[in-house]
Design an enzyme around this catalytic site. Structure first.
Site, PDB file in Angstrom:
ATOM      1  N   ASP A   1      -1.391  28.928 -78.942  1.00 21.09           N
ATOM      2  CA  ASP A   1      -2.538  29.229 -79.831  1.00 21.09           C
ATOM      3  C   ASP A   1      -3.409  27.981 -80.007  1.00 21.09           C
ATOM      4  O   ASP A   1      -4.646  28.089 -80.045  1.00 21.09           O
ATOM      5  CB  ASP A   1      -2.044  29.703 -81.208  1.00 21.09           C
ATOM      6  CG  ASP A   1      -0.996  30.775 -81.084  1.00 21.09           C
ATOM      7  OD1 ASP A   1      -1.241  31.921 -81.458  1.00 21.09           O
ATOM      8  OD2 ASP A   1       0.106  30.457 -80.580  1.00 21.09           O
TER       9      ASP A   1
ATOM     10  N   HIS B   1       3.225  32.225 -85.014  1.00 23.01           N
ATOM     11  CA  HIS B   1       2.566  32.622 -83.759  1.00 23.01           C
ATOM     12  C   HIS B   1       2.265  34.108 -83.945  1.00 23.01           C
ATOM     13  O   HIS B   1       3.084  34.971 -83.633  1.00 23.01           O
ATOM     14  CB  HIS B   1       3.510  32.377 -82.574  1.00 23.01           C
ATOM     15  CG  HIS B   1       3.019  33.001 -81.289  1.00 23.01           C
ATOM     16  ND1 HIS B   1       1.837  32.654 -80.698  1.00 23.01           N
ATOM     17  CD2 HIS B   1       3.570  33.965 -80.501  1.00 23.01           C
ATOM     18  CE1 HIS B   1       1.675  33.371 -79.592  1.00 23.01           C
ATOM     19  NE2 HIS B   1       2.706  34.190 -79.462  1.00 23.01           N
TER      20      HIS B   1
ATOM     21  N   ARG C   1      -5.470  27.683 -76.953  1.00 17.95           N
ATOM     22  CA  ARG C   1      -6.569  28.670 -76.971  1.00 17.95           C
ATOM     23  C   ARG C   1      -7.680  28.217 -77.929  1.00 17.95           C
ATOM     24  O   ARG C   1      -8.870  28.363 -77.640  1.00 17.95           O
ATOM     25  CB  ARG C   1      -6.020  30.036 -77.423  1.00 17.95           C
ATOM     26  CG  ARG C   1      -5.182  30.716 -76.360  1.00 17.95           C
ATOM     27  CD  ARG C   1      -4.477  31.957 -76.892  1.00 17.95           C
ATOM     28  NE  ARG C   1      -3.867  32.730 -75.820  1.00 17.95           N
ATOM     29  CZ  ARG C   1      -2.879  33.601 -75.980  1.00 17.95           C
ATOM     30  NH1 ARG C   1      -2.382  33.814 -77.184  1.00 17.95           N
ATOM     31  NH2 ARG C   1      -2.400  34.271 -74.962  1.00 17.95           N
TER      32      ARG C   1
ATOM     33  N   ASN D   1       9.268  36.955 -78.038  1.00 13.89           N
ATOM     34  CA  ASN D   1       8.635  37.296 -79.321  1.00 13.89           C
ATOM     35  C   ASN D   1       9.460  38.272 -80.145  1.00 13.89           C
ATOM     36  O   ASN D   1      10.193  39.069 -79.565  1.00 13.89           O
ATOM     37  CB  ASN D   1       7.261  37.924 -79.042  1.00 13.89           C
ATOM     38  CG  ASN D   1       6.186  36.876 -78.874  1.00 13.89           C
ATOM     39  OD1 ASN D   1       6.181  35.879 -79.588  1.00 13.89           O
ATOM     40  ND2 ASN D   1       5.280  37.100 -77.933  1.00 13.89           N
TER      41      ASN D   1
ATOM     42  N   TYR E   1      25.194  32.289 -66.782  1.00 12.17           N
ATOM     43  CA  TYR E   1      25.280  31.469 -67.995  1.00 12.17           C
ATOM     44  C   TYR E   1      26.104  30.196 -67.792  1.00 12.17           C
ATOM     45  O   TYR E   1      25.893  29.199 -68.483  1.00 12.17           O
ATOM     46  CB  TYR E   1      25.832  32.300 -69.153  1.00 12.17           C
ATOM     47  CG  TYR E   1      24.793  33.247 -69.723  1.00 12.17           C
ATOM     48  CD1 TYR E   1      23.935  32.832 -70.737  1.00 12.17           C
ATOM     49  CD2 TYR E   1      24.640  34.533 -69.224  1.00 12.17           C
ATOM     50  CE1 TYR E   1      22.961  33.673 -71.242  1.00 12.17           C
ATOM     51  CE2 TYR E   1      23.665  35.388 -69.717  1.00 12.17           C
ATOM     52  CZ  TYR E   1      22.829  34.955 -70.730  1.00 12.17           C
ATOM     53  OH  TYR E   1      21.859  35.781 -71.223  1.00 12.17           O
TER      54      TYR E   1
ATOM     55  N   VAL F   1       8.429  34.951 -81.749  1.00 13.05           N
ATOM     56  CA  VAL F   1       9.064  33.674 -81.425  1.00 13.05           C
ATOM     57  C   VAL F   1       9.600  32.937 -82.658  1.00 13.05           C
ATOM     58  O   VAL F   1      10.658  32.310 -82.585  1.00 13.05           O
ATOM     59  CB  VAL F   1       8.099  32.795 -80.584  1.00 13.05           C
ATOM     60  CG1 VAL F   1       6.894  32.352 -81.359  1.00 13.05           C
ATOM     61  CG2 VAL F   1       8.818  31.600 -79.990  1.00 13.05           C
ATOM     62  N   ASP F   2       8.920  33.025 -83.797  1.00 14.30           N
ATOM     63  CA  ASP F   2       9.401  32.295 -84.976  1.00 14.30           C
ATOM     64  C   ASP F   2      10.699  32.906 -85.510  1.00 14.30           C
ATOM     65  O   ASP F   2      11.652  32.190 -85.828  1.00 14.30           O
ATOM     66  CB  ASP F   2       8.319  32.299 -86.080  1.00 14.30           C
ATOM     67  CG  ASP F   2       7.029  31.674 -85.577  1.00 14.30           C
ATOM     68  OD1 ASP F   2       7.043  30.477 -85.246  1.00 14.30           O
ATOM     69  OD2 ASP F   2       6.008  32.387 -85.483  1.00 14.30           O
TER      70      ASP F   2
ATOM     71  N   ARG G   1       5.757  45.732 -84.497  1.00 15.12           N
ATOM     72  CA  ARG G   1       6.270  44.364 -84.362  1.00 15.12           C
ATOM     73  C   ARG G   1       7.722  44.309 -84.834  1.00 15.12           C
ATOM     74  O   ARG G   1       8.537  43.575 -84.302  1.00 15.12           O
ATOM     75  CB  ARG G   1       5.424  43.399 -85.199  1.00 15.12           C
ATOM     76  CG  ARG G   1       4.150  43.017 -84.517  1.00 15.12           C
ATOM     77  CD  ARG G   1       3.331  42.069 -85.371  1.00 15.12           C
ATOM     78  NE  ARG G   1       1.976  41.990 -84.869  1.00 15.12           N
ATOM     79  CZ  ARG G   1       1.585  41.204 -83.875  1.00 15.12           C
ATOM     80  NH1 ARG G   1       2.446  40.415 -83.290  1.00 15.12           N
ATOM     81  NH2 ARG G   1       0.339  41.209 -83.461  1.00 15.12           N
TER      82      ARG G   1
HETATM   83  P1  NAD Z   1       9.260  40.914 -68.761  1.00 12.49           P
HETATM   84  O1  NAD Z   1       9.663  42.283 -69.186  1.00 12.49           O
HETATM   85  O2  NAD Z   1       8.388  40.735 -67.564  1.00 12.49           O
HETATM   86  O3  NAD Z   1      10.567  40.022 -68.504  1.00 12.49           O
HETATM   87  C1  NAD Z   1      11.680  40.020 -69.340  1.00 12.49           C
HETATM   88  C2  NAD Z   1      12.888  39.772 -68.469  1.00 12.49           C
HETATM   89  O4  NAD Z   1      14.015  39.614 -69.331  1.00 12.49           O
HETATM   90  C3  NAD Z   1      13.197  40.919 -67.497  1.00 12.49           C
HETATM   91  O5  NAD Z   1      13.253  40.426 -66.179  1.00 12.49           O
HETATM   92  C4  NAD Z   1      14.554  41.447 -67.991  1.00 12.49           C
HETATM   93  O6  NAD Z   1      15.387  41.896 -66.932  1.00 12.49           O
HETATM   94  C5  NAD Z   1      15.127  40.205 -68.661  1.00 12.49           C
HETATM   95  N1  NAD Z   1      16.175  40.483 -69.658  1.00 12.49           N
HETATM   96  C6  NAD Z   1      16.185  41.434 -70.614  1.00 12.49           C
HETATM   97  N2  NAD Z   1      17.315  41.337 -71.338  1.00 12.49           N
HETATM   98  C7  NAD Z   1      18.023  40.299 -70.835  1.00 12.49           C
HETATM   99  C8  NAD Z   1      19.253  39.687 -71.149  1.00 12.49           C
HETATM  100  N3  NAD Z   1      20.009  40.146 -72.156  1.00 12.49           N
HETATM  101  N4  NAD Z   1      19.666  38.637 -70.418  1.00 12.49           N
HETATM  102  C9  NAD Z   1      18.925  38.171 -69.388  1.00 12.49           C
HETATM  103  N5  NAD Z   1      17.745  38.710 -69.038  1.00 12.49           N
HETATM  104  C10 NAD Z   1      17.293  39.744 -69.751  1.00 12.49           C
HETATM  105  O7  NAD Z   1       8.591  40.233 -70.046  1.00 12.49           O
HETATM  106  P2  NAD Z   1       7.645  38.939 -70.049  1.00 12.49           P
HETATM  107  O8  NAD Z   1       6.237  39.367 -69.938  1.00 12.49           O
HETATM  108  O9  NAD Z   1       8.219  37.934 -69.121  1.00 12.49           O
HETATM  109  O10 NAD Z   1       7.837  38.454 -71.572  1.00 12.49           O
HETATM  110  C11 NAD Z   1       9.078  37.952 -71.992  1.00 12.49           C
HETATM  111  C12 NAD Z   1       9.036  37.626 -73.477  1.00 12.49           C
HETATM  112  O11 NAD Z   1       8.119  36.549 -73.688  1.00 12.49           O
HETATM  113  C13 NAD Z   1       8.535  38.785 -74.357  1.00 12.49           C
HETATM  114  O12 NAD Z   1       9.288  38.809 -75.560  1.00 12.49           O
HETATM  115  C14 NAD Z   1       7.099  38.407 -74.661  1.00 12.49           C
HETATM  116  O13 NAD Z   1       6.622  38.984 -75.850  1.00 12.49           O
HETATM  117  C15 NAD Z   1       7.254  36.902 -74.760  1.00 12.49           C
HETATM  118  N6  NAD Z   1       6.015  36.135 -74.658  1.00 12.49           N
HETATM  119  C16 NAD Z   1       5.873  35.129 -75.535  1.00 12.49           C
HETATM  120  C17 NAD Z   1       4.736  34.363 -75.546  1.00 12.49           C
HETATM  121  C18 NAD Z   1       4.585  33.269 -76.580  1.00 12.49           C
HETATM  122  O14 NAD Z   1       3.509  32.672 -76.740  1.00 12.49           O
HETATM  123  N7  NAD Z   1       5.661  32.951 -77.298  1.00 12.49           N
HETATM  124  C19 NAD Z   1       3.723  34.612 -74.590  1.00 12.49           C
HETATM  125  C20 NAD Z   1       3.917  35.616 -73.650  1.00 12.49           C
HETATM  126  C21 NAD Z   1       5.075  36.390 -73.700  1.00 12.49           C
END
Ligand code: NAD
Length: 316
Positions: free
Chosen positions: A152, A179, A155, A124, A69, A126-127, A92
């Site tokens: 979105d 979203h 897409r 997510n 950090y 995200v909002d 959710r």
């Molecule tokens: P993932 O499980 O592959 O990765 C998450 C990572 O976060 C892991 O490596 C984990 O060790 C780390 N982590 C967890 N807690 C932590 C903390 N306190 N500090 C630091 N690191 C921490 O998941 P992903 O597939 O990479 O998805 C991540 C997020 O993105 C999810 O919430 C998913 O729903 C979201 N997402 C959002 C969108 C969008 O359009 N907004 C699209 C895809 C995924």
């Protein structure tokens, strides 16, 4: 218009599917000079940084490391992808609660080293998490943004381009609001190279009535779940969406993108985060770009705001 010179220190918190693919996308696009990966699992961040470093001889010069950090000092963009995605059987709301707890802990750690820059929330829902992060940090609304419906909208444009058989880059349209399930396609402003869709459809021989529009809007909504069913997670298109937002910030492009932010007054909506077309530059959101909505689109946007607010009220 003056184009700012790219500097570009990016910190990505969370080096899972989305965080690591984002690092890869940004390294390929060459828009940043430094990427630092932070993860609760330090070895994961180390491994991802090393893996990308080993390909640097084929792309542009930049620094990619793992970190912590304290690296947030002087970062231009802090991207948050930490937290889990929805597990089978998990609601959710359960996901919102779990990731909100992670965000509460993370906000203090970020602010201990924050010196400026834009916080970009991806996790997510995200909002809800964008709202939470803005309130926890106390930063101006335009400095804490979410990827919102940028993905979105992309897409939507892709599916329209497939239907209309026109290059996706000439298809323009926005999804606004949540979203998620209550998102709103702005059909009234959708256009192909400046010709409004309503006019385009009247001369095009392809079917394009309400049934087709409803199918396309539903396909946009269902896209994430479909990909998760096929391959377990989504990360390429969201990484490219993030790369596009970061480019708009670092190059101060005044780009209009449907990012999420805490809204106070636009379209009669207040105290909730959702996506609206927003002008993005190095300060974050410069302003919301007001577009005229049809009555049914405005009503749907209000319904979407209500739905997000209900979840916010439950987790705050
Ligand atoms: P993932 O499980 O592959 O990765 C998450 C990572 O976060 C892991 O490596 C984990 O060790 C780390 N982590 C967890 N807690 C932590 C903390 N306190 N500090 C630091 N690191 C921490 O998941 P992903 O597939 O990479 O998805 C991540 C997020 O993105 C999810 O919430 C998913 O729903 C979201 N997402 C959002 C969108 C969008 O359009 N907004 C699209 C895809 C995924």
């Amino acid at each position: 218009m003056q184009i700012a010179k790219t500097k570009g220190k990016i910190v990505i918190i969370g080096s899972g599917f989305v965080g690591s693919t984002t690092a890869f996308a940004i390294s390929m696009s060459g828009i940043a000079s430094e990427i630092i990966l932070v993860d609760a699992n330090k070895e994961k961040a180390m491994g991802e940084a090393l893996d990308i470093n080993h390909g640097l001889s084929f792309i542009s010069q930049m620094i990619i490391t793992d970190g912590d950090y304290s690296d947030i000092k002087e970062a231009d963009v802090i991207i948050i992808t930490a937290g889990s995605g929805r597990k089978p059987g998990e609601s959710r709301f359960d996901l919102a609660k779990k990731n909100a707890d992670i965000f509460k802990d993370m906000a203090a750690k970020i602010m201990a080293h924050y010196t400026g820059g834009v916080i970009l929330v991806v996790s997510n829902p995200v909002d809800v998490l964008t709202y939470l992060m803005q309130k926890l940090t106390g930063l101006p609304e335009g400095k804490v943004i979410g990827t919102g419906t940028v993905l979105d909208s992309s897409r939507f444009r892709y599916l329209l381009s497939e239907h209309c058989k026109i290059d996706v880059r000439n298809v323009h349209g926005y999804i606004i609001g949540e979203h998620g399930d209550s998102e709103v396609p702005v059909w009234s402003a959708t256009n192909i190279a400046g010709k409004l869709l309503d006019q385009y459809c009247s001369v095009c021989k392809n079917r394009c009535g309400n049934v087709e529009r409803e199918r396309i809007a539903k396909d946009v909504k269902d896209s994430g779940a479909k990909i998760i069913k096929y391959k377990g997670a989504t990360y390429y298109a969201i990484a490219l969406s993030i790369n596009r937002i970061v480019e708009a910030i670092l190059k101060s492009q005044n780009s209009i993108l449907t990012v999420s932010s805490v809204i106070n007054g636009a379209y009669g909506i207040s105290d909730v985060a959702l996506s609206l077309p927003s002008v993005i530059n190095s300060s974050g959101i410069e302003k919301i770009y007001d577009i005229v909505l049809r009555e049914e689109e405005l009503n749907a946007l209000h319904d979407s705001a209500k739905k997000i607010k209900e979840t916010i009220d439950k987790i705050m």
